[in-house]
Design a protein around this motif. Structure first.
Motif, PDB file in Angstrom:
ATOM      1  N   ARG A  67      -7.852 -10.241  14.046  1.00  0.00           N
ATOM      2  CA  ARG A  67      -6.436 -10.555  14.267  1.00  0.00           C
ATOM      3  C   ARG A  67      -5.706 -10.862  12.963  1.00  0.00           C
ATOM      4  N   TYR A  68      -6.393 -11.469  12.000  1.00  0.00           N
ATOM      5  CA  TYR A  68      -5.746 -11.882  10.763  1.00  0.00           C
ATOM      6  C   TYR A  68      -6.048 -10.938   9.599  1.00  0.00           C
ATOM      7  N   LEU A  69      -6.453  -9.717   9.912  1.00  0.00           N
ATOM      8  CA  LEU A  69      -6.591  -8.702   8.872  1.00  0.00           C
ATOM      9  C   LEU A  69      -5.283  -7.935   8.756  1.00  0.00           C
ATOM     10  N   ASN A  70      -4.800  -7.774   7.537  1.00  0.00           N
ATOM     11  CA  ASN A  70      -3.580  -7.011   7.315  1.00  0.00           C
ATOM     12  C   ASN A  70      -3.903  -5.522   7.195  1.00  0.00           C
ATOM     13  N   PRO A  71      -2.916  -4.644   7.400  1.00  0.00           N
ATOM     14  CA  PRO A  71      -3.163  -3.199   7.325  1.00  0.00           C
ATOM     15  C   PRO A  71      -3.746  -2.794   5.982  1.00  0.00           C
ATOM     16  N   PRO A  72      -4.611  -1.781   5.956  1.00  0.00           N
ATOM     17  CA  PRO A  72      -5.198  -1.327   4.694  1.00  0.00           C
ATOM     18  C   PRO A  72      -4.138  -0.752   3.766  1.00  0.00           C
ATOM     19  N   ASN A  73      -4.446  -0.729   2.469  1.00  0.00           N
ATOM     20  CA  ASN A  73      -3.488  -0.227   1.480  1.00  0.00           C
ATOM     21  C   ASN A  73      -3.257   1.276   1.614  1.00  0.00           C
ATOM     22  N   ARG A  74      -4.288   2.015   1.990  1.00  0.00           N
ATOM     23  CA  ARG A  74      -4.109   3.444   2.224  1.00  0.00           C
ATOM     24  C   ARG A  74      -3.617   3.623   3.656  1.00  0.00           C
ATOM     25  N   SER A  75      -2.385   4.079   3.826  1.00  0.00           N
ATOM     26  CA  SER A  75      -1.788   4.147   5.158  1.00  0.00           C
ATOM     27  C   SER A  75      -2.308   5.361   5.924  1.00  0.00           C
ATOM     28  N   THR A  76      -1.866   5.475   7.170  1.00  0.00           N
ATOM     29  CA  THR A  76      -2.259   6.613   7.996  1.00  0.00           C
ATOM     30  C   THR A  76      -1.526   7.889   7.603  1.00  0.00           C
ATOM     31  N   LEU A  77      -0.499   7.779   6.751  1.00  0.00           N
ATOM     32  CA  LEU A  77       0.198   8.958   6.226  1.00  0.00           C
ATOM     33  C   LEU A  77      -0.360   9.270   4.841  1.00  0.00           C
ATOM     34  N   LEU A  95       0.313   1.164   1.033  1.00  0.00           N
ATOM     35  CA  LEU A  95       1.003  -0.073   1.395  1.00  0.00           C
ATOM     36  C   LEU A  95       0.545  -1.191   0.468  1.00  0.00           C
ATOM     37  N   ILE A  96       1.489  -1.946  -0.074  1.00  0.00           N
ATOM     38  CA  ILE A  96       1.183  -3.094  -0.915  1.00  0.00           C
ATOM     39  C   ILE A  96       2.059  -4.256  -0.467  1.00  0.00           C
ATOM     40  N   GLY A  97       1.821  -5.429  -1.027  1.00  0.00           N
ATOM     41  CA  GLY A  97       2.666  -6.569  -0.711  1.00  0.00           C
ATOM     42  C   GLY A  97       2.098  -7.445   0.378  1.00  0.00           C
ATOM     43  N   ALA A  98       2.914  -8.417   0.811  1.00  0.00           N
ATOM     44  CA  ALA A  98       2.444  -9.484   1.694  1.00  0.00           C
ATOM     45  C   ALA A  98       1.951  -9.000   3.044  1.00  0.00           C
ATOM     46  N   THR A  99       2.517  -7.904   3.571  1.00  0.00           N
ATOM     47  CA  THR A  99       2.142  -7.466   4.912  1.00  0.00           C
ATOM     48  C   THR A  99       1.068  -6.387   4.897  1.00  0.00           C
ATOM     49  N   ALA A 100       0.451  -6.180   3.743  1.00  0.00           N
ATOM     50  CA  ALA A 100      -0.674  -5.250   3.627  1.00  0.00           C
ATOM     51  C   ALA A 100      -1.865  -6.022   3.076  1.00  0.00           C
ATOM     52  N   HIS A 101      -3.023  -5.414   3.109  1.00  0.00           N
ATOM     53  CA  HIS A 101      -4.231  -6.015   2.544  1.00  0.00           C
ATOM     54  C   HIS A 101      -4.003  -6.363   1.073  1.00  0.00           C
ATOM     55  N   PRO A 102      -4.342  -7.566   0.586  1.00  0.00           N
ATOM     56  CA  PRO A 102      -5.072  -8.649   1.257  1.00  0.00           C
ATOM     57  C   PRO A 102      -4.194  -9.771   1.791  1.00  0.00           C
ATOM     58  N   GLY A 103      -2.902  -9.503   2.052  1.00  0.00           N
ATOM     59  CA  GLY A 103      -2.073 -10.472   2.748  1.00  0.00           C
ATOM     60  C   GLY A 103      -1.111 -11.240   1.874  1.00  0.00           C
ATOM     61  N   GLY A 104      -0.570 -12.319   2.458  1.00  0.00           N
ATOM     62  CA  GLY A 104       0.511 -13.055   1.830  1.00  0.00           C
ATOM     63  C   GLY A 104       0.067 -13.990   0.725  1.00  0.00           C
ATOM     64  N   GLY A 105       1.025 -14.366  -0.108  1.00  0.00           N
ATOM     65  CA  GLY A 105       0.769 -15.243  -1.242  1.00  0.00           C
ATOM     66  C   GLY A 105       0.918 -14.503  -2.551  1.00  0.00           C
ATOM     67  N   LEU A 106       1.337 -15.221  -3.581  1.00  0.00           N
ATOM     68  CA  LEU A 106       1.631 -14.598  -4.864  1.00  0.00           C
ATOM     69  C   LEU A 106       0.390 -13.960  -5.487  1.00  0.00           C
ATOM     70  N   ALA A 107      -0.747 -14.639  -5.416  1.00  0.00           N
ATOM     71  CA  ALA A 107      -1.970 -14.079  -5.988  1.00  0.00           C
ATOM     72  C   ALA A 107      -2.364 -12.796  -5.266  1.00  0.00           C
ATOM     73  N   ARG A 108      -2.252 -12.798  -3.953  1.00  0.00           N
ATOM     74  CA  ARG A 108      -2.656 -11.617  -3.188  1.00  0.00           C
ATOM     75  C   ARG A 108      -1.678 -10.462  -3.365  1.00  0.00           C
ATOM     76  N   ALA A 109      -0.413 -10.779  -3.628  1.00  0.00           N
ATOM     77  CA  ALA A 109       0.539  -9.712  -3.964  1.00  0.00           C
ATOM     78  C   ALA A 109       0.072  -8.978  -5.215  1.00  0.00           C
ATOM     79  N   GLY A 110      -0.367  -9.746  -6.215  1.00  0.00           N
ATOM     80  CA  GLY A 110      -0.892  -9.127  -7.416  1.00  0.00           C
ATOM     81  C   GLY A 110      -2.172  -8.361  -7.164  1.00  0.00           C
ATOM     82  N   MET A 111      -3.008  -8.864  -6.252  1.00  0.00           N
ATOM     83  CA  MET A 111      -4.262  -8.179  -5.956  1.00  0.00           C
ATOM     84  C   MET A 111      -4.022  -6.887  -5.184  1.00  0.00           C
ATOM     85  N   SER A 112      -3.018  -6.855  -4.300  1.00  0.00           N
ATOM     86  CA  SER A 112      -2.742  -5.611  -3.576  1.00  0.00           C
ATOM     87  C   SER A 112      -2.351  -4.514  -4.558  1.00  0.00           C
TER      88      SER A 112
END
Length: 476
Positions: free
Chosen positions: A433-443, A448-465
């Motif tokens: 339930r708490y896994l965000n969508p993968p960075n490689r989309s279905t298209l 996908l990057i940013g808070a609503t994609a893997h690895p999720g919200g937060g400034l550090a994770r934005a940089g990691m995406s």
């Protein structure tokens, strides 16, 4: 060399742009607003400056890596960076005053024993030891690497089962943060409030969030929190400057209305009548909005988190910041159950909520030493409704009752209502339930990057995406 268009100049978009341009790609960024940084914004008035989003940096290694990989220089050469010590002060409704040191689990245990009685630190430490096991099990798949093609192993919470004796062996396993508070922290009101505060800050309901969410306090207490001189907006300035050095092209006030598709693959974006051709597209906009508004023909799992966000009240104060004032003070809710009910069951504004009080010791944020810039943040339902001005008055009364009276010093204030739900970090457990969508989309061709994609919200994770996605794309 690939032509790459990035939708959004928030922190993930800036980080991805600087990394990809350094790898030799031709990068264009389309941003709907008139500036960069996204949630890492700034409000300025009468010589006062405030961060309007996050205000402290966790896991600075993410941006240290960015600085080195894109410019071969340390992050400290770009921004002033210092650890925050003490990490936080906590005021509880029974009058308990707790001061937590930064990046010292041993020091945290001693502080808890002093505030709550002997044994409190040991209880908390045992929970953090189990949280360390979660960190070790999920650090790579949930922070450093692409989401596995088969994420089902992450549907199980890796939080270790604590030893159970006697009748406790007959009860169900610890499944949620609330279970951790009840069974492992003994239902202690102060320890429970401390644990819940980390969850609420991330937009999580502790009654439903997996026990593995204990990794959030573990990370903060193990690796510390850091302050950027001039506020976190200075970090956005630095990353934007790196993009400019690497030749990234920016188009502001350019909202993307469509991801263009040719032969089943993303081939650029449309922004009204304008077209930007590309070999690859990266989207930092809300992944669910991308799908729901049909901006791109992608499939995104439905979000599994409640819609709560951050209400911010900016305070310009007369008088100098008192010497020795901690950067962050948390005034805890008078009633945890009532706060959770107001947030998640019957959405409304909690009467006596958990409030974060941010008081940076930074001369760059005030007109002179005889003034102070303070921010209050509260987790509230996104659709908080009217009455926020009266609620701001109430929050000041709430702080005063807890022993933190700022009311007579207020010159003016600015209320920033929540504009979007908090997006929690990706967490294992609860059937994904708490896994965000993968960075490689279905298209194909759309990442996908940013808070609503893997690895999720937060400034550090934005940089990691951004780091994960740039690694997948690779050099030109």
């Amino acid at each position: 060399m690939a032509r790459i268009v990035i939708i959004g100049a928030g922190m993930s978009g800036l980080a991805a742009a600087s990394r990809l341009a350094t790898l030799g790609h031709r990068v264009t960024v389309c941003e709907a607003s008139g500036t960069y940084g996204g949630m890492v914004g700034r409000y300025e008035r009468d010589g006062f400056s405030f961060d309007t989003g996050p205000s402290l940096l966790t896991l600075p290694a993410v941006y240290r890596d960015l600085a080195l990989k894109t410019g071969k220089e340390p992050l400290e050469a770009l921004v002033g960076l210092s650890p925050v010590d003490p990490e936080s002060r906590h005021l509880f409704p029974d009058g308990t005053d707790l001061l937590l040191p930064n990046a010292s689990r041993g020091g945290v245990g001693q502080a808890l024993d002093t505030a709550f009685g002997l044994g409190s630190g040991e209880r908390w430490g045992e929970v953090m030891n189990r949280a360390r096991a979660v960190w070790e099990a999920t650090r790579r798949p949930l922070l450093e690497e692409p989401l596995p093609a088969d994420p089902r192993p992450l549907h199980t919470d890796p939080y270790p089962a604590p030893p159970r004796r006697g009748l406790a062996r007959l009860t169900r396993r610890t499944a949620t943060l609330a279970d951790v508070a009840d069974r492992e922290l003994g239902g202690h009101p102060g320890l429970t409030a401390l644990l819940y505060e980390y969850a609420l800050r991330a937009g999580l309901d502790p009654r439903e969030a997996p026990a593995g969410a204990t990794v959030l306090p573990y990370m903060e207490q193990s690796f510390g929190v850091w302050y950027v001189r001039g506020g976190l907006r200075a970090l956005a300035d630095a990353v934007f400057g790196r993009c400019e050095q690497r030749g990234v092209e920016f188009h502001f006030d350019t909202p993307v209305t469509e991801v263009l598709v040719e032969d089943g693959r993303a081939c650029g974006v449309a922004a009204g009548d304008r077209r930007f051709e590309a070999d690859l597209v990266l989207s930092a906009m809300d992944a669910h909005r991308l799908a729901e508004q049909r901006i791109a023909p992608v499939q995104v799992p439905a979000g599994g988190t409640p819609e709560v966000g951050r209400l911010t009240v900016l305070l310009a104060l007369s008088g100098a910041r008192p010497a020795g004032t901690p950067y962050r003070t948390v005034v805890h809710a008078r009633d945890n159950a009532q706060e959770l009910d107001a947030l998640f069951d019957h959405p409304g504004l909690a009467r006596h909520p958990t409030v974060q009080v941010h008081r940076p010791d930074d001369p760059l944020l005030v007109p002179d030493a005889a003034h102070e810039a303070v921010s209050l943040t509260v987790t509230v339902p996104v659709k908080a409704g009217p009455g926020l001005d009266a609620y701001a008055d109430h929050l000041l009364d709430h702080l005063a009752a807890a022993g933190l009276d700022l009311r007579e010093r207020v010159l003016w204030r600015e209320i920033l209502p929540p504009t979007a739900p908090e997006t929690p970090p990706s967490l294992a457990g609860t059937a994904g339930r708490y896994l965000n969508p993968p960075n490689r989309s279905t298209l194909p061709g759309l990442h996908l990057i940013g808070a609503t994609a893997h690895p999720g919200g937060g400034l550090a994770r934005a940089g990691m995406s951004a780091s994960i996605t740039a690694g997948v794309i690779g050099p030109a």
